[in-house]
Design a protein around this motif. Structure first.
Motif, mmCIF file in Angstrom:
data_model
loop_
_atom_site.group_PDB
_atom_site.id
_atom_site.type_symbol
_atom_site.label_atom_id
_atom_site.label_comp_id
_atom_site.label_asym_id
_atom_site.label_seq_id
_atom_site.Cartn_x
_atom_site.Cartn_y
_atom_site.Cartn_z
ATOM 1 N N THR A 1 51.826 45.420 65.348
ATOM 2 C CA THR A 1 53.067 46.126 64.938
ATOM 3 C C THR A 1 54.082 45.946 66.202
ATOM 4 N N GLY B 1 54.982 43.423 67.743
ATOM 5 C CA GLY B 1 56.034 42.316 67.399
ATOM 6 C C GLY B 1 57.229 42.650 66.398
ATOM 7 N N PHE B 2 57.120 43.797 65.999
ATOM 8 C CA PHE B 2 58.153 44.191 64.445
ATOM 9 C C PHE B 2 59.507 43.918 65.278
ATOM 10 N N GLY B 3 59.891 44.400 66.278
ATOM 11 C CA GLY B 3 61.259 44.197 66.740
ATOM 12 C C GLY B 3 61.704 43.077 67.377
#
Lengths: 214, 401
Positions: free
Chosen positions: A187, A189-191
């Motif tokens: 998570t 890496g989401f942005g």
């Protein structure tokens, strides 16, 4: 026959050059002729050349198999999560949507989910999976621990992934820097945008201007 | 006994008892029951117990139970009944009757399955009522050239014994065995020649059913050959041999591959669920914003994964980053189930790349600045021609962009 316990699949997505050799090779596999099971995505097609090759990670506790209402996904004793059993799969899409790595592919026409089975027809007889045998940058690598340690002295292979609160351990390993934590929080890496250079100048104008000034 | 075992056991007993009662009723207190077929009857009763037990056990799995309930509820839900019925009929015709989805996997595979399926269904439709005493043929008093068909003890139509129709009817099992033998031969051919099949096939799961069906068909044909052309030579022995093969198949029914006959109709419920999901509200990916499945499916999967012991809730470490992207703050991720499959794959690579940034080599791995007020785009297949391949249009059906 079983997959040799000293041979492992290593993924290093950061080395992927998006050449598509794995995709082509995968579709040559005997168990799913003409159809590629590998997922190779352009993360941000307009702004970045970064590609993400994703093979099945062969989880120890596969969510795809657990959410399958038809009990169609089986994990072999040597830890390979096989593609859906054809007589059982009812094409419900549960596995496609539940796999934390986004691996399974649904073929609605055939009423069948298909996913990477680590080329079980090859690996169970000591051969390399198709994709790893052709990958020129070794983003996908199949071999022993000693081989990978010799080839990538700055890397460590991790098998533990976090998806929010859920921890998943896998048979397939991912290479991260030696100094990084031994588990990867996906998570995180989401942005992030895709890796690459900003093209903020007109390349062709620069060439032209450069030539004039010379 | 645990509740998980007690429930299927009770259902299995009830189903077996109901079938037993129907046999007594349909054969008019066993008056028309053929005592020679008693072994078949008990094998079918055993199979009924086993099948019901396994079916109810299967329905107790959280995802199966969910689809079972959703399927029935949607079938009887108000509104759009005609449209639903139309879709259901189309689905039954295409998938169940014509095996269209298997033909899509390969023409020969489709033909193979069609032959085996219709052969066995035809044989079951003829044999079961005869074995249960639900159907028998009685001579018409006063006209011995006619037979009357008696169903459940009620006389129905008559037909001449010496007629083409009677010949076709009385040799129904012969036609069925021809179909099954053709299908089994085609299936064996594939299993012996295809490398992919050779790796994954198992004796008990894949070969045994074919051997059993072949043995039933061949011994059945031998019976016909014996009484038609060989004056009944060896008939008793062949009859016992045939009974053994048929009974073994029935006993194997609840355990092996043939159980899929009873699982497969679940596809209809799933189809209904997907159809309505397609029409209804969609779930948008909380990373890229694209619709990727139905809202109901996401909610259901969140519930099912939680019941199975998974906890994919996300405490949103990226919430500030996502919030920074735009003036209108997208909803927090909350649960990993709200992320579409392409964004899951991208996130894996991005999370790994983030660790390598600064380690491997400066600029080339530097994270490029993202334009403000924009979500990350939906990742795209790097090779739409091949990566999607014949799986291409499934993404349109399944919403995955």
């Amino acid at each position: 026959m079983a997959v040799a316990s000293d041979l492992h699949f290593y993924v290093d997505a950061a080395r992927c050059i998006g050449c598509n050799a794995c995709v082509q090779a995968c579709s040559e596999c005997d168990s799913h002729k003409g159809q590629s099971m590998i997922q190779l995505d352009l993360i941000d097609a307009l702004r970045s050349p970064q590609t993400a090759p994703v093979v099945c990670m062969h989880c120890d506790s596969p969510t795809c198999a657990e959410v399958c209402p038809a009990d169609a996904i089986k994990r072999t004793e040597d830890g390979v999560v096989l593609s859906a059993r054809k007589p059982r799969c009812i094409a419900c899409n549960n596995c496609v949507l539940a796999c934390p790595f986004g691996v399974p592919k649904m073929n609605t026409e055939m009423g069948l989910m298909m996913k990477c089975d680590m080329c079980y027809d090859r690996t169970s007889v000591g051969k390399k999976p198709m994709c790893a045998s052709v990958c020129p940058s070794q983003a996908l690598f199949y071999g022993t621990r000693e081989e990978i340690e010799r080839l990538r002295p700055r890397s460590q292979a991790i098998q533990t992934f976090r998806f929010g609160r859920q921890t998943i351990t896998t048979r397939v390993r991912m290479l991260v820097p030696r100094e990084a934590p031994a588990r990867l929080s996906v998570t995180d890496g989401f942005g992030d945008p895709g890796i690459g250079h900003e093209v903020d100048e007109d390349v062709f104008t620069n060439i032209f201007v450069g030539r004039e000034s010379a | 006994m645990q509740r998980g075992v007690l429930k299927p056991t009770v259902y299995a007993f009830v189903a077996t008892a109901v079938l037993g009662a129907l046999i007594v009723l349909g054969s008019r207190n066993l008056a028309h029951f053929d005592a020679a077929l008693v072994a078949y009857t008990f094998a079918i009763l055993f199979a009924t117990f086993g099948l019901t037990y396994r079916y109810v056990m299967w329905l107790q799995r959280p995802p199966t139970r969910l689809y079972w309930r959703r399927g029935w509820r949607l079938l009887f839900a108000r509104g759009l009944r005609l449209r639903r019925l139309g879709r259901g009929v189309r689905r039954v015709a295409a998938d169940m009757v014509a095996n269209r989805f298997i033909f899509k996997r390969g023409r020969v595979r489709g033909l193979t399955h069609l032959c085996i399926m219709w052969g066995t269904l035809l044989a079951a439709a003829i044999t079961f009522p005869l074995v249960f005493g639900w159907l028998h043929f009685a001579p018409v008093p006063g006209d011995l050239s006619l037979y009357r068909v008696v169903v459940f003890g009620f006389p129905t139509f008559t037909f001449p014994i010496e007629s083409l129709g009677a010949f076709i009817l009385f040799h129904g099992l012969v036609w069925a065995s021809f179909l099954v033998i053709i299908g089994v031969m085609l299936a064996m051919r594939r299993r012996m020649r295809e490398g992919g099949a050779a790796t994954l096939q198992r004796f008990a799961e894949d070969f045994l059913p074919l051997f059993l069906l072949f043995a039933v068909s061949v011994t059945g044909l031998m019976l016909t050959a014996s009484y038609t052309w060989m004056k009944g030579a060896g008939y008793d022995f062949i009859a016992i041999l045939h009974a053994i093969t048929v009974i073994a198949t029935f006993l194997w029914l609840p355990f092996g591959k043939l159980f899929h006959i009873f699982q497969r109709p679940a596809q209809l419920g799933v189809g209904l669920y997907k159809d309505l999901g397609h029409d209804g509200p969609h779930a948008a990916c909380r990373r890229c914003g694209a619709a990727f499945t139905s809202l109901a499916h996401v909610h259901d999967l969140i519930a099912v994964t939680a019941e199975l012991g998974y906890d994919y809730r996300v405490e949103d470490p990226a919430a500030p980053a996502i919030a920074a992207l735009g003036a209108t703050t997208p909803p927090a991720v909350e649960h990993y189930q709200w992320i579409c499959p392409p964004c899951r794959r991208a996130s894996l690579a991005l999370a790994q790349g983030r660790l390598w940034a600064g380690v491997r080599g400066g600029d080339t791995l530097a994270v490029a600045a993202h334009p403000p007020s924009a979500r990350p785009p939906t990742p795209r297949y790097a090779n739409p021609g091949r990566a999607e391949g014949p799986l291409g249009d499934e993404d349109a059906h399944n919403f995955h962009p």
